[in-house]
Design a protein around this motif. Structure first.
Motif, PDB file in Angstrom:
ATOM      1  N   ASP A 126       5.313  -0.711  -3.067  1.00 51.21           N
ATOM      2  CA  ASP A 126       5.175  -1.819  -4.015  1.00 51.21           C
ATOM      3  C   ASP A 126       4.858  -3.126  -3.287  1.00 51.21           C
ATOM      4  O   ASP A 126       5.529  -3.508  -2.331  1.00 51.21           O
ATOM      5  CB  ASP A 126       6.465  -1.996  -4.822  1.00 51.21           C
ATOM      6  N   GLY A 127       3.808  -3.797  -3.736  1.00 47.42           N
ATOM      7  CA  GLY A 127       3.407  -5.056  -3.142  1.00 47.42           C
ATOM      8  C   GLY A 127       2.510  -4.911  -1.935  1.00 47.42           C
ATOM      9  O   GLY A 127       1.974  -5.900  -1.443  1.00 47.42           O
ATOM     10  N   THR A 128       2.331  -3.671  -1.466  1.00 45.74           N
ATOM     11  CA  THR A 128       1.448  -3.406  -0.327  1.00 45.74           C
ATOM     12  C   THR A 128       0.261  -2.563  -0.761  1.00 45.74           C
ATOM     13  O   THR A 128      -0.892  -2.906  -0.488  1.00 45.74           O
ATOM     14  CB  THR A 128       2.223  -2.694   0.796  1.00 45.74           C
ATOM     15  N   LEU A 129       0.543  -1.455  -1.439  1.00 44.74           N
ATOM     16  CA  LEU A 129      -0.515  -0.611  -1.999  1.00 44.74           C
ATOM     17  C   LEU A 129      -0.717  -0.868  -3.483  1.00 44.74           C
ATOM     18  O   LEU A 129      -1.848  -0.793  -3.980  1.00 44.74           O
ATOM     19  CB  LEU A 129      -0.171   0.864  -1.783  1.00 44.74           C
ATOM     20  N   PHE A 130       0.394  -1.175  -4.181  1.00 39.56           N
ATOM     21  CA  PHE A 130       0.343  -1.370  -5.629  1.00 39.56           C
ATOM     22  C   PHE A 130       0.678  -2.804  -6.004  1.00 39.56           C
ATOM     23  O   PHE A 130       1.592  -3.409  -5.442  1.00 39.56           O
ATOM     24  CB  PHE A 130       1.328  -0.424  -6.334  1.00 39.56           C
TER      25      PHE A 130
ATOM     26  N   PHE B 176      -3.975  -2.068  -5.672  1.00 37.13           N
ATOM     27  CA  PHE B 176      -4.795  -3.190  -5.251  1.00 37.13           C
ATOM     28  C   PHE B 176      -6.215  -2.698  -4.989  1.00 37.13           C
ATOM     29  O   PHE B 176      -6.422  -1.591  -4.473  1.00 37.13           O
ATOM     30  CB  PHE B 176      -4.240  -3.826  -3.968  1.00 37.13           C
ATOM     31  N   ASP B 177      -7.191  -3.518  -5.338  1.00 36.08           N
ATOM     32  CA  ASP B 177      -8.578  -3.174  -5.037  1.00 36.08           C
ATOM     33  C   ASP B 177      -8.747  -2.949  -3.540  1.00 36.08           C
ATOM     34  O   ASP B 177      -8.255  -3.732  -2.731  1.00 36.08           O
ATOM     35  CB  ASP B 177      -9.518  -4.304  -5.476  1.00 36.08           C
ATOM     36  N   GLY B 178      -9.414  -1.890  -3.201  1.00 35.17           N
ATOM     37  CA  GLY B 178      -9.713  -1.619  -1.799  1.00 35.17           C
ATOM     38  C   GLY B 178      -8.767  -0.654  -1.119  1.00 35.17           C
ATOM     39  O   GLY B 178      -9.031  -0.240   0.022  1.00 35.17           O
ATOM     40  N   VAL B 179      -7.673  -0.272  -1.779  1.00 39.17           N
ATOM     41  CA  VAL B 179      -6.709   0.621  -1.132  1.00 39.17           C
ATOM     42  C   VAL B 179      -7.305   2.008  -0.883  1.00 39.17           C
ATOM     43  O   VAL B 179      -7.121   2.592   0.199  1.00 39.17           O
ATOM     44  CB  VAL B 179      -5.423   0.718  -1.971  1.00 39.17           C
ATOM     45  N   LEU B 180      -8.016   2.560  -1.844  1.00 42.11           N
ATOM     46  CA  LEU B 180      -8.555   3.911  -1.681  1.00 42.11           C
ATOM     47  C   LEU B 180      -9.542   4.006  -0.515  1.00 42.11           C
ATOM     48  O   LEU B 180      -9.415   4.905   0.329  1.00 42.11           O
ATOM     49  CB  LEU B 180      -9.184   4.390  -2.981  1.00 42.11           C
ATOM     50  N   PRO B 181     -10.527   3.115  -0.413  1.00 44.39           N
ATOM     51  CA  PRO B 181     -11.410   3.217   0.759  1.00 44.39           C
ATOM     52  C   PRO B 181     -10.692   2.941   2.083  1.00 44.39           C
ATOM     53  O   PRO B 181     -11.046   3.529   3.116  1.00 44.39           O
ATOM     54  CB  PRO B 181     -12.510   2.182   0.487  1.00 44.39           C
TER      55      PRO B 181
ATOM     56  N   ASP C 199       7.478  10.355  -6.274  1.00 45.50           N
ATOM     57  CA  ASP C 199       6.716  11.557  -6.654  1.00 45.50           C
ATOM     58  C   ASP C 199       5.997  11.353  -7.977  1.00 45.50           C
ATOM     59  O   ASP C 199       4.844  11.782  -8.141  1.00 45.50           O
ATOM     60  CB  ASP C 199       7.655  12.761  -6.734  1.00 45.50           C
ATOM     61  N   GLU C 200       6.651  10.694  -8.932  1.00 48.83           N
ATOM     62  CA  GLU C 200       5.989  10.417 -10.209  1.00 48.83           C
ATOM     63  C   GLU C 200       4.809   9.481 -10.010  1.00 48.83           C
ATOM     64  O   GLU C 200       3.743   9.666 -10.602  1.00 48.83           O
ATOM     65  CB  GLU C 200       6.990   9.821 -11.198  1.00 48.83           C
ATOM     66  N   ALA C 201       5.001   8.466  -9.163  1.00 41.54           N
ATOM     67  CA  ALA C 201       3.920   7.516  -8.912  1.00 41.54           C
ATOM     68  C   ALA C 201       2.737   8.188  -8.219  1.00 41.54           C
ATOM     69  O   ALA C 201       1.570   7.918  -8.535  1.00 41.54           O
ATOM     70  CB  ALA C 201       4.439   6.347  -8.079  1.00 41.54           C
ATOM     71  N   LEU C 202       3.022   9.081  -7.277  1.00 37.96           N
ATOM     72  CA  LEU C 202       1.943   9.793  -6.598  1.00 37.96           C
ATOM     73  C   LEU C 202       1.175  10.688  -7.569  1.00 37.96           C
ATOM     74  O   LEU C 202      -0.059  10.761  -7.523  1.00 37.96           O
ATOM     75  CB  LEU C 202       2.509  10.632  -5.452  1.00 37.96           C
ATOM     76  N   ARG C 203       1.906  11.348  -8.464  1.00 40.17           N
ATOM     77  CA  ARG C 203       1.244  12.236  -9.423  1.00 40.17           C
ATOM     78  C   ARG C 203       0.360  11.461 -10.399  1.00 40.17           C
ATOM     79  O   ARG C 203      -0.693  11.945 -10.811  1.00 40.17           O
ATOM     80  CB  ARG C 203       2.276  13.040 -10.206  1.00 40.17           C
ATOM     81  N   SER C 204       0.799  10.259 -10.776  1.00 44.55           N
ATOM     82  CA  SER C 204       0.080   9.514 -11.808  1.00 44.55           C
ATOM     83  C   SER C 204      -0.971   8.576 -11.230  1.00 44.55           C
ATOM     84  O   SER C 204      -1.729   7.966 -11.981  1.00 44.55           O
ATOM     85  CB  SER C 204       1.065   8.706 -12.655  1.00 44.55           C
ATOM     86  N   SER C 205      -1.039   8.472  -9.906  1.00 39.79           N
ATOM     87  CA  SER C 205      -2.010   7.579  -9.281  1.00 39.79           C
ATOM     88  C   SER C 205      -3.108   8.395  -8.631  1.00 39.79           C
ATOM     89  O   SER C 205      -3.128   9.625  -8.697  1.00 39.79           O
ATOM     90  CB  SER C 205      -1.328   6.704  -8.227  1.00 39.79           C
ATOM     91  N   GLN C 206      -4.030   7.693  -7.987  1.00 37.62           N
ATOM     92  CA  GLN C 206      -5.115   8.369  -7.275  1.00 37.62           C
ATOM     93  C   GLN C 206      -4.743   8.657  -5.823  1.00 37.62           C
ATOM     94  O   GLN C 206      -5.614   9.004  -5.029  1.00 37.62           O
ATOM     95  CB  GLN C 206      -6.367   7.483  -7.317  1.00 37.62           C
TER      96      GLN C 206
ATOM     97  N   VAL D  33      -6.439  -6.985   0.972  1.00 36.81           N
ATOM     98  CA  VAL D  33      -6.638  -5.600   1.397  1.00 36.81           C
ATOM     99  C   VAL D  33      -7.885  -5.487   2.268  1.00 36.81           C
ATOM    100  O   VAL D  33      -7.920  -4.737   3.250  1.00 36.81           O
ATOM    101  CB  VAL D  33      -6.714  -4.655   0.178  1.00 36.81           C
ATOM    102  N   ARG D  34      -8.917  -6.248   1.934  1.00 39.52           N
ATOM    103  CA  ARG D  34     -10.137  -6.227   2.750  1.00 39.52           C
ATOM    104  C   ARG D  34      -9.852  -6.678   4.176  1.00 39.52           C
ATOM    105  O   ARG D  34     -10.326  -6.080   5.144  1.00 39.52           O
ATOM    106  CB  ARG D  34     -11.180  -7.133   2.110  1.00 39.52           C
ATOM    107  N   ALA D  35      -9.054  -7.757   4.299  1.00 42.93           N
ATOM    108  CA  ALA D  35      -8.708  -8.239   5.639  1.00 42.93           C
ATOM    109  C   ALA D  35      -7.864  -7.215   6.387  1.00 42.93           C
ATOM    110  O   ALA D  35      -8.036  -7.016   7.602  1.00 42.93           O
ATOM    111  CB  ALA D  35      -7.974  -9.573   5.538  1.00 42.93           C
TER     112      ALA D  35
END
Length: 219
Positions: free
Chosen positions: A14-18, A90-95, A119-126, A208-210
């Motif tokens: 939380d606050g880093t990836l999401f 956050f935009d840019g996390v997946l790449p 585990d719930e968050a991982l299942r419901s996210s990308q 995230v880009r930085a």
């Protein structure tokens, strides 16, 4: 390509990836209000993000008696469940994660969430399948205790000097420091980046880009 410096890279959630800081802050405030405690300010509520849930709630609501902690936790979960669909990556996390995996870094999550919550968050996210390992606050010691990182390093056989922790709070950076690991702070989450300096992060990334650019050059 330059030689890899870190074999294991651990991310806070939380606050880093999401982008979840504002919602978690509000849910803490609503839960404290529901049980009759003094509602913490935005800064006070945001400060405890990253800790284990009950540790966080007790810190945010010091006037709530211990016998009310189960109710306090239940009210937090109620408010969080009602809003969790509004939490996005956050935009840019997946790449970013894809590039790190292409360079064969081991990726892990070290979070104050519960195992069920993660585990719930991982299942419901990308992000399902993006991480090689994880530790949650209810299955080991919560931040800033270094045990999460100690266990992840032991699991993958990676020494502290080859491990990097990335997070948005002083709890994350203190955990890394106590574990003997390098850290990177991000300024777009729960804590003020000015508080990071004493904990010695390699860099504080303001987007995230930085973060992505720094990791490609330095990780």
């Amino acid at each position: 390509m330059r030689a890899r410096q870190f074999d294991l890279i651990a991310f806070d959630w939380d606050g880093t990836l999401f982008d979840s800081t504002a919602i978690i802050t509000r849910c803490i405030q609503l839960a404290v209000r529901d049980v009759g405690g003094t509602v913490p300010s935005d800064k006070e509520a945001a400060y405890v993000i990253g800790m284990g849930l009950m540790q966080a709630l007790a810190h945010a609501a010091p006037d709530v008696p211990a016998y009310k902690y189960p109710e306090l936790g239940a009210r937090y979960r109620f408010h969080y469940m009602a809003r969790q669909s509004d939490i996005v990556l956050f935009d840019g996390v997946l790449p970013l994660l894809a590039d790190l995996r292409s360079r064969h870094h081991l990726l892990a999550v070290a979070t104050g969430k519960s195992r069920r919550g993660l585990d719930e968050a991982l299942r419901s996210s990308q992000l399902a399948g993006c991480f090689d390992g994880s530790r949650t606050a209810d299955e080991t010691a919560g931040k800033p205790d270094p045990r999460m990182l100690h266990e992840l390093m032991a699991e993958f056989g990676v020494p502290p000097e080859r491990t990097l922790m990335i997070g948005d709070t002083t709890h994350d950076l203190q955990m890394a420091l106590s574990a003997g690991c390098a850290s990177v702070g991000v300024s777009y989450g729960a804590h003020e980046p000015g508080d990071f300096e004493a904990l010695g992060p390699r860099v504080v990334a303001h987007s995230v880009r930085a973060l992505h650019d720094w990791l490609l050059q330095n990780a």
